[in-house]
Design an enzyme around this catalytic site. Structure first.
Site, PDB file in Angstrom:
ATOM      1  CD  GLU A 177       3.030  -0.965   4.219  1.00 36.25           C
ATOM      2  OE1 GLU A 177       4.012  -1.713   4.432  1.00 36.25           O
ATOM      3  OE2 GLU A 177       2.963  -0.154   3.288  1.00 36.25           O
TER       4      GLU A 177
ATOM      5  CB  ILE B 237      -0.948  -0.009   1.229  1.00 35.63           C
ATOM      6  CG1 ILE B 237      -1.855  -1.241   1.158  1.00 35.63           C
ATOM      7  CG2 ILE B 237      -1.776   1.272   1.278  1.00 35.63           C
ATOM      8  CD1 ILE B 237      -2.756  -1.426   2.361  1.00 35.63           C
TER       9      ILE B 237
HETATM   10  P1  GH3 Z   1       5.472   3.345   0.718  1.00 38.62           P
HETATM   11  O1  GH3 Z   1       4.510   3.994  -0.234  1.00 38.62           O
HETATM   12  O2  GH3 Z   1       6.882   3.608   0.356  1.00 38.62           O
HETATM   13  O3  GH3 Z   1       5.188   1.895   0.896  1.00 38.62           O
HETATM   14  O4  GH3 Z   1       5.275   4.071   2.123  1.00 38.62           O
HETATM   15  P2  GH3 Z   1       4.551   3.526   3.391  1.00 38.62           P
HETATM   16  O5  GH3 Z   1       4.212   4.623   4.310  1.00 38.62           O
HETATM   17  O6  GH3 Z   1       3.395   2.654   2.982  1.00 38.62           O
HETATM   18  O7  GH3 Z   1       5.639   2.524   3.999  1.00 38.62           O
HETATM   19  P3  GH3 Z   1       6.364   2.479   5.396  1.00 38.62           P
HETATM   20  O8  GH3 Z   1       7.095   1.151   5.387  1.00 38.62           O
HETATM   21  O9  GH3 Z   1       7.194   3.715   5.620  1.00 38.62           O
HETATM   22  O10 GH3 Z   1       5.239   2.435   6.509  1.00 38.62           O
HETATM   23  C1  GH3 Z   1       4.416   1.346   6.725  1.00 38.62           C
HETATM   24  C2  GH3 Z   1       3.558   1.655   7.918  1.00 38.62           C
HETATM   25  O11 GH3 Z   1       2.601   0.603   8.147  1.00 38.62           O
HETATM   26  C3  GH3 Z   1       4.330   1.785   9.185  1.00 38.62           C
HETATM   27  C4  GH3 Z   1       3.568   0.973  10.218  1.00 38.62           C
HETATM   28  O12 GH3 Z   1       3.304   1.706  11.378  1.00 38.62           O
HETATM   29  C5  GH3 Z   1       2.272   0.628   9.530  1.00 38.62           C
HETATM   30  N1  GH3 Z   1       1.734  -0.658   9.956  1.00 38.62           N
HETATM   31  C6  GH3 Z   1       2.351  -1.856  10.002  1.00 38.62           C
HETATM   32  N2  GH3 Z   1       1.511  -2.808  10.451  1.00 38.62           N
HETATM   33  C7  GH3 Z   1       0.323  -2.200  10.705  1.00 38.62           C
HETATM   34  C8  GH3 Z   1      -0.948  -2.647  11.204  1.00 38.62           C
HETATM   35  O13 GH3 Z   1      -1.164  -3.837  11.505  1.00 38.62           O
HETATM   36  N3  GH3 Z   1      -1.959  -1.744  11.346  1.00 38.62           N
HETATM   37  C9  GH3 Z   1      -1.739  -0.424  11.020  1.00 38.62           C
HETATM   38  N4  GH3 Z   1      -2.766   0.417  11.175  1.00 38.62           N
HETATM   39  N5  GH3 Z   1      -0.556   0.021  10.578  1.00 38.62           N
HETATM   40  C10 GH3 Z   1       0.461  -0.827  10.413  1.00 38.62           C
HETATM   41 MG    MG Z   2       3.761   0.859   1.935  1.00 34.44          MG
END
Ligand code: GH3
Ligand code: MG
Length: 454
Positions: A369, A327
């Site tokens: 994600e 995502i």
């Molecule tokens: P990019 O377009 O480059 O993929 O940017 P991004 O923001 O999607 O990617 P990044 O890896 O910087 O951030 C992913 C975020 O997803 C960080 C983390 O807090 C969040 N996340 C991970 N697992 C969960 C979850 O189970 N629930 C929620 N609400 N957030 C989550």
């Molecule tokens: Mg992402």
């Protein structure tokens, strides 16, 4: 490995006799000379079956049996009581103390081995259930006492003799609802519709009870149902054939109400125990392969399925392709709508993934994600098409956040087709590189991986 049997008797001559008979049939035998030694040996040696003498100085067989059935480490081991007495009170007392069966001295070899085989078969099934998963939940269930029958059970009595059938039905424990069938065809139908126990009268005029038992065992819907067979006293050949067909227990005519009650209770308790193990196992298996937030498969499961699919592809099977979807800017979705809003998006995303999948495809939440979709049988063009459809479906309408708000979401996807002899790790790496290219090129895009050779 041969089955191990613990022989317990205070008379050394009896021990030696049984030991010799069992060893001649290639059983592994251990022995104990009193109840205390028997319990210690059972805990330590974990035999598959215990042959327990009733009349012993000090602690008798009944008390020993009760202690064995109270002890979590020995509760699952079937116990056959051996006695010189053939009194109904003794039989009932034995069954009530938790014994699985009863043999009278002098022990008839044919009956002994038929009983032993039947109980060992049952134990094999239970052991398999116990060992397949050793989760905390399962060991919790295992440590619970088997307990008394508290809830209602359903029994079907099948006998060609209506008067005998009514008598058997009258001898059931109070919480058992009994249905009487005098015809084997309707009897089998009744068995298939949610019964807990069957009483089959092998002395029935008009039909072959053994054939009926074989049918019941061959049918997937009734394979696990306990069967208690009624036979004529002294009809050892029928008893042996019945036990070898998978009948769980035998009761002789004229049927004694107290004995019937005790045997029925034992079978129902055992069934409840096995059912509980099975449900527990199904649940823990389900939990072990599922992502709790989205209901999609989890990373571990998809990894093993990917290995399988690639192995069969490498062995000349159909092609395999893979999508990795991530995502876009999910962090800012969390920042804007809170973690809970983010979770709504993840669940909604999983729903759209599943809606768009072919029946064969397997989707998993791979990380926070990040999602992986394995497409068995699909080439790169097909994988690219599926990726593009998923991308468009995610971007097509905003995601509902459950509180009246909604969020616009996009996804970037990398796809790759497995090449000859390629490993799962390499395929995942190539799809991941394609995903990063899609991110670099501006997101909300699909990119296909380069060939591994390039
Ligand atoms: P990019 O377009 O480059 O993929 O940017 P991004 O923001 O999607 O990617 P990044 O890896 O910087 O951030 C992913 C975020 O997803 C960080 C983390 O807090 C969040 N996340 C991970 N697992 C969960 C979850 O189970 N629930 C929620 N609400 N957030 C989550
Ligand atoms: Mg992402």
């Amino acid at each position: 490995m041969s089955a191990r049997i613990l022989v317990v008797d205070d008379q050394p001559a009896n021990v030696r006799l049984l030991e010799a008979k069992l060893q001649a049939e290639y059983f592994d035998v251990c022995t104990a000379v009193d109840g205390f030694a028997a319990i210690e040996a059972a805990k330590l040696e974990q035999p598959d079956l215990i042959l327990l003498d009733v009349m012993m100085p000090g602690m008798d067989g009944y008390e020993t049996c009760r202690l064995l059935k109270d002890e979590p480490r020995t509760r699952h081991i079937p116990v056959v009581m051996v006695t010189a007495l053939d009194q109904r009170e003794d039989r009932i007392r034995g069954l009530e103390s938790g014994a699985d069966d009863f043999l009278t001295k002098p022990i008839d070899d044919v009956t002994l081995f038929a009983r032993v085989r039947s109980l060992l078969r049952l134990k094999t099934v239970l052991d398999e259930l116990r060992h397949r998963e050793s989760s905390d939940a399962l060991s919790y269930v295992m440590s619970e006492p088997i307990g008394d029958l508290d809830s209602v059970a359903r029994a079907v009595v099948i006998s060609g003799d209506p008067r005998a059938a009514t008598r058997y039905a009258a001898a059931m424990p109070a919480q058992v609802r009994t249905q009487v069938e005098t015809d084997p065809v309707t009897g089998l139908e009744a068995a298939r519709s949610n019964a807990d126990l069957l009483i089959v009268d092998l002395t029935s005029p008009g039909f072959d009870g053994l054939r009926l038992c074989a049918r019941i065992r061959a049918d997937a819907a009734t394979r696990q149902l306990p069967i208690l067979a009624v036979i004529n006293p002294g009809d050892t050949p029928s008893a042996v054939r019945a036990l070898d067909l998978g009948v769980n227990d035998i009761i002789h005519r004229p049927v004694d109400a107290g004995e019937m009650m005790a045997r029925v209770s034992t079978q129902l308790r055992r069934k409840r125990y096995a059912d509980r193990l099975r449900t527990q196992l199904d649940e823990s298996l389900e939990m072990a392969i599922t992502d709790p937030l989205t209901g999609l498969h989890n990373r571990r499961y998809i990894a093993s399925r990917l290995h399988q699919a690639m192995e069969s592809s490498n062995n000349g099977g159909a092609p395999v392709s893979l999508l990795i979807a991530d995502i876009d800017h999910f962090k800012s979705i969390n920042d804007r709508y809170g973690h809970e809003g983010g979770d709504y998006v993840l669940r909604g995303f999983a729903e759209r993934v599943q809606r768009d999948l072919r029946a064969l495809d397997l989707a998993a939440r791979y990380g926070g994600e990040e999602f992986v979709i394995v497409m068995p049988g699909a080439g790169l063009a097909e994988a690219r098409g599926a990726s593009e459809r998923l991308r468009a479906s995610i971007a097509s309408e905003p995601f509902d956040l459950g509180d009246g708000r909604s969020a616009c979401v996009t996804v970037s996807i990398g796809c790759a087709q497995a090449e000859d002899g390629e490993s799962a790790e390499s395929l995942l790496r190539r799809a991941d590189e394609a995903l990063y290219l899609a991110k670099d090129e501006g997101r909300n895009r699909v990119e296909a991986a380069h060939s591994a050779a390039a």
